[in-house]
Design a protein around this motif. Structure first.
Motif, PDB file in Angstrom:
ATOM      1  N   ILE A   1       0.899  -1.186   0.086  1.00 34.46           N
ATOM      2  CA  ILE A   1      -0.014  -0.100   0.156  1.00 34.46           C
ATOM      3  C   ILE A   1       0.759   1.118   0.079  1.00 34.46           C
ATOM      4  O   ILE A   1       0.675   2.322  -0.774  1.00 34.46           O
ATOM      5  CB  ILE A   1      -0.909   0.070   1.430  1.00 34.46           C
ATOM      6  N   GLY A   2       1.829   1.214   0.854  1.00 33.20           N
ATOM      7  CA  GLY A   2       2.829   2.374   1.022  1.00 33.20           C
ATOM      8  C   GLY A   2       3.465   2.737  -0.511  1.00 33.20           C
ATOM      9  O   GLY A   2       3.699   3.870  -0.857  1.00 33.20           O
ATOM     10  N   ALA A   3       3.844   1.568  -1.001  1.00 26.25           N
ATOM     11  CA  ALA A   3       4.824   1.682  -2.247  1.00 26.25           C
ATOM     12  C   ALA A   3       3.723   2.303  -3.501  1.00 26.25           C
ATOM     13  O   ALA A   3       4.335   2.915  -4.226  1.00 26.25           O
ATOM     14  CB  ALA A   3       5.249   0.536  -2.700  1.00 26.25           C
ATOM     15  N   ILE A   4       2.557   1.803  -3.538  1.00 29.30           N
ATOM     16  CA  ILE A   4       1.552   2.326  -4.347  1.00 29.30           C
ATOM     17  C   ILE A   4       1.256   3.664  -4.166  1.00 29.30           C
ATOM     18  O   ILE A   4       1.240   4.368  -5.413  1.00 29.30           O
ATOM     19  CB  ILE A   4       0.247   1.229  -4.307  1.00 29.30           C
ATOM     20  N   PHE A   5       1.284   4.042  -3.090  1.00 27.62           N
ATOM     21  CA  PHE A   5       0.827   5.494  -2.981  1.00 27.62           C
ATOM     22  C   PHE A   5       2.166   6.269  -3.282  1.00 27.62           C
ATOM     23  O   PHE A   5       1.912   7.325  -3.942  1.00 27.62           O
ATOM     24  CB  PHE A   5       0.527   5.895  -1.525  1.00 27.62           C
TER      25      PHE A   5
END
Length: 269
Positions: free
Chosen positions: A135-139
């Motif tokens: 999730i953090g990497a996608i954001f």
């Protein structure tokens, strides 16, 4: 600033950094009083720049006049700053603090889907992605590569999870996001979007297909880490796309695939 040195794990006021779970911090029953934890000076600065409200700081003693000095000054004289030894704070939180600083912040109320999509041309729908790192990497990729808004299905991980916030390097504060109440993406058509499901099927087209790049408003649907998108999400999409690959590799990690998709499908008009 009231600097409060703590000497035990049950000091009043520090429970938001220790005993409250992510679910209790989020407070679904009373969203206006939800809290999240931002970790590291850089991430906290991004949150403050985005206008988020700090509630308390937890800071190693050596950082009060060091890495956290400007943050403490920005937060004002009434914000409690809890401090203690590195070992005590690690015992309190259960992990060694990244760069020695945590900030408890007020969770903003999620905006409506219509409001964040109103002027958007490229959005991503995160469907059932549960790993905080992904999730953090996608954001982070969304912020860097021109995605205007992020929509998450209810079965996805909370972007304000502490680890997701840290991995994103604060990008969760830079890109508008909200929840799709039912997870149904068909409502996006009424907002003027065509949808493209990232999946391997018989009708998948290469991600560089001219029709995709020519769409004025496009919602890119990314699926869960293990099984990918559900059949219903694929069949209901306007397009299904794949990333051409070599050496018989059939898929990428969802965060890596998202970065490729965002770059290829960015608006160029």
């Amino acid at each position: 600033m009231p600097v409060i040195e703590i000497r035990s794990l049950d000091h009043p006021g520090v429970e938001i950094f220790s005993s409250l779970t992510e679910a209790r911090l989020r407070n679904r029953l009373d969203p206006a009083n939800g809290i999240f934890i931002a970790e590291s000076p850089k991430v906290i600065r991004v949150a403050l720049d985005a206008g988020l409200t700090p509630l308390a700081l937890l800071c190693e003693q050596r950082h009060i006049n060091g890495d956290a000095a400007d943050i403490i000054a920005r937060c004002g004289p009434d914000l409690p700053v809890y401090t203690g030894s590195r070992e005590l704070l690690a015992s309190l939180t259960g992990y060694t603090l990244t760069r020695g600083v945590l900030c408890a912040m007020r969770r903003p109320l999620p905006p409506s889907v219509a409001s964040i999509c109103r002027d958007a041309r490229r959005v991503v729908v995160i469907d059932s992605v549960v790993d905080t790192t992904n999730i953090g990497a996608i954001f982070r990729s969304a912020a860097a590569l021109g995605i205007d808004a992020v929509l998450l299905t209810p079965t996805s991980c909370d972007p304000f999870n502490r680890r997701a916030v840290r991995v994103s390097m604060g990008s969760v504060f830079l890109v508008p996001w909200t929840w799709l109440d039912t997870g149904d993406t068909s409502s996006l058509r009424s907002l003027g979007f065509k949808t493209v499901a990232m999946a391997l099927t018989d009708r998948s087209v290469p991600i560089d297909h001219p029709a995709l790049c020519a769409e004025p408003r496009l919602a890119i649907i990314m699926g869960t880490e293990g099984d990918g998108l559900a059949a219903g999400a694929i069949t209901s999409a306007d397009y299904v796309a794949r990333i051409p690959m070599s050496h018989s590799v059939d898929s990428l990690n969802v965060a890596a695939a998202a970065a490729v998709a965002f770059w290829q499908l960015r608006t160029t008009l």
